[in-house]
Design an enzyme around this catalytic site. Sequence first.
Site, PDB file in Angstrom:
ATOM      1  N   ASP A  43       0.850  -1.557   0.798  1.00 21.99           N
ATOM      2  CA  ASP A  43      -0.064  -0.272  -0.220  1.00 21.99           C
ATOM      3  C   ASP A  43       0.948   1.146  -0.194  1.00 21.99           C
ATOM      4  O   ASP A  43       1.742   1.679   0.723  1.00 21.99           O
ATOM      5  CB  ASP A  43      -0.991  -0.177   1.248  1.00 21.99           C
ATOM      6  CG  ASP A  43      -2.023   0.866   1.326  1.00 21.99           C
ATOM      7  OD1 ASP A  43      -2.318   1.191   0.184  1.00 21.99           O
ATOM      8  OD2 ASP A  43      -2.431   1.283   1.774  1.00 21.99           O
ATOM      9  N   HIS A  60       3.233   2.915  -9.086  1.00 24.18           N
ATOM     10  CA  HIS A  60       2.757   1.695  -8.580  1.00 24.18           C
ATOM     11  C   HIS A  60       4.226   0.548  -9.785  1.00 24.18           C
ATOM     12  O   HIS A  60       4.627  -0.190  -9.601  1.00 24.18           O
ATOM     13  CB  HIS A  60       1.449   1.268  -9.983  1.00 24.18           C
ATOM     14  CG  HIS A  60       0.499   1.577  -8.648  1.00 24.18           C
ATOM     15  ND1 HIS A  60       0.067   1.053  -7.507  1.00 24.18           N
ATOM     16  CD2 HIS A  60      -0.292   2.335  -9.531  1.00 24.18           C
ATOM     17  CE1 HIS A  60      -1.490   1.752  -7.413  1.00 24.18           C
ATOM     18  NE2 HIS A  60      -1.813   2.243  -8.661  1.00 24.18           N
ATOM     19  N   LEU A 154      10.391 -21.360  -2.940  1.00 25.95           N
ATOM     20  CA  LEU A 154       9.247 -20.213  -2.123  1.00 25.95           C
ATOM     21  C   LEU A 154       7.728 -19.942  -3.330  1.00 25.95           C
ATOM     22  O   LEU A 154       8.116 -20.483  -4.138  1.00 25.95           O
ATOM     23  CB  LEU A 154      10.126 -18.353  -2.684  1.00 25.95           C
ATOM     24  CG  LEU A 154       9.238 -17.930  -1.771  1.00 25.95           C
ATOM     25  CD1 LEU A 154       8.725 -17.668  -0.861  1.00 25.95           C
ATOM     26  CD2 LEU A 154       9.596 -15.689  -2.991  1.00 25.95           C
TER      27      LEU A 154
HETATM   28  C1  FPP Z   1      -1.747   0.211  -3.260  1.00 26.42           C
HETATM   29  O1  FPP Z   1      -1.559   1.966  -3.623  1.00 26.42           O
HETATM   30  C2  FPP Z   1      -1.512  -0.633  -4.093  1.00 26.42           C
HETATM   31  C3  FPP Z   1      -1.634  -1.342  -5.153  1.00 26.42           C
HETATM   32  C4  FPP Z   1      -3.921  -1.600  -5.901  1.00 26.42           C
HETATM   33  C5  FPP Z   1      -1.436  -2.193  -5.889  1.00 26.42           C
HETATM   34  C6  FPP Z   1      -0.046  -2.791  -5.915  1.00 26.42           C
HETATM   35  C7  FPP Z   1       0.162  -2.749  -7.314  1.00 26.42           C
HETATM   36  C8  FPP Z   1       2.096  -3.175  -7.009  1.00 26.42           C
HETATM   37  C9  FPP Z   1       2.742  -2.926  -6.299  1.00 26.42           C
HETATM   38  C10 FPP Z   1       2.292  -3.682  -8.399  1.00 26.42           C
HETATM   39  C11 FPP Z   1       1.220  -4.261  -9.474  1.00 26.42           C
HETATM   40  C12 FPP Z   1       1.613  -6.147  -8.289  1.00 26.42           C
HETATM   41  C13 FPP Z   1       2.504  -6.308 -10.041  1.00 26.42           C
HETATM   42  C14 FPP Z   1       2.110  -8.223  -9.394  1.00 26.42           C
HETATM   43  C15 FPP Z   1       2.800  -6.355 -10.822  1.00 26.42           C
HETATM   44  P1  FPP Z   1      -2.612   2.730  -3.247  1.00 26.42           P
HETATM   45  O2  FPP Z   1      -2.569   2.835  -5.181  1.00 26.42           O
HETATM   46  O3  FPP Z   1      -4.178   2.718  -2.956  1.00 26.42           O
HETATM   47  O4  FPP Z   1      -1.769   4.023  -2.974  1.00 26.42           O
HETATM   48  P2  FPP Z   1      -2.815   4.718  -2.250  1.00 26.42           P
HETATM   49  O5  FPP Z   1      -2.974   4.164  -0.844  1.00 26.42           O
HETATM   50  O6  FPP Z   1      -1.631   5.670  -1.856  1.00 26.42           O
HETATM   51  O7  FPP Z   1      -3.651   5.496  -2.770  1.00 26.42           O
END
Ligand code: FPP
Length: 263
Positions: A43, A60, A154
């Site tokens: 997150d 991301h 893993l």
């Molecule tokens: C939450 O941060 C994160 C996500 C919804 C996506 C997580 C994805 C990745 C780390 C990369 C893609 C994954 C793979 C497997 C390649 P947010 O966008 O809600 O952050 P915020 O709360 O600061 O808005």
Amino acid sequence: MLRSLVNRIRGNGKKDEWRTKEKEVLARLDESKLPVHVAIIMDGNGRWATKRGLPRGMGHRAGVESLREMVTTCSQLKIKYLTVYAFSTENWKRPQEEVSILMDLLVEYLEQELEELHQEKVRINALGKIEQLPTAPLEALKRAMDKTCQNDGLVLNLCLNYGGRHEITDAIKEIARKVAGGELSWEAIDERVVANHLYTAGMPDPDILVRPAGELRISNYLLWQLAYTEFWLSPVLWPDFRRIHLLNALVDYQKRHRRFGGL
Ligand code: FPP
């Protein structure tokens, strides 16, 4: 084994400082008490990007780097399961452009990393209603799962189109179907039967849940499986989350007295 991990930690400049810190933390880690299953909510990508005046997609993308580092670290530590929340059933509500970026990043990650993950004996697995994913990520995922299915290192569980309530609802439906069809008697339904109908059937529950970015929510993640999991929360945004943070989480975890409701 921890010594081999130390030897593989490289870097220079600011990273030299990290390297020293990592070694210090590693020295405090008890190899015999490592968790079997680590779960992470990745997150804070959006906030990380916004703070830098960048589009959210860049957050991301930076988050994928953190994921790479966590996979390598868990693999080197011989942790058996790493489960990461990559895309929830609720994430479809985000703007179409952001959803597309996340799907593209998934394809890119799987294509770029597959060979190395395979060499490291990582088994790629998906938890969630993946059949509802667009064709390209679904195909990339299937290829990655097929190629790595015999690996005994893993297990990397990518939670994709995942929702804890959906998972439990689907399990209930499947159990009800079996009862209606005479395959299962209602009296035989116990916690083990329920667990065996979840996406995580056959896996142990997570020992530790790492949640960065200062959030204090469960966000529909592994609702059944987290019943006795130790939570480790951090204000660090996911794209800034590094090996040192995970090592600190593991050291803290080893200090916890897990009672599972007993004494
Ligand atoms: C939450 O941060 C994160 C996500 C919804 C996506 C997580 C994805 C990745 C780390 C990369 C893609 C994954 C793979 C497997 C390649 P947010 O966008 O809600 O952050 P915020 O709360 O600061 O808005």
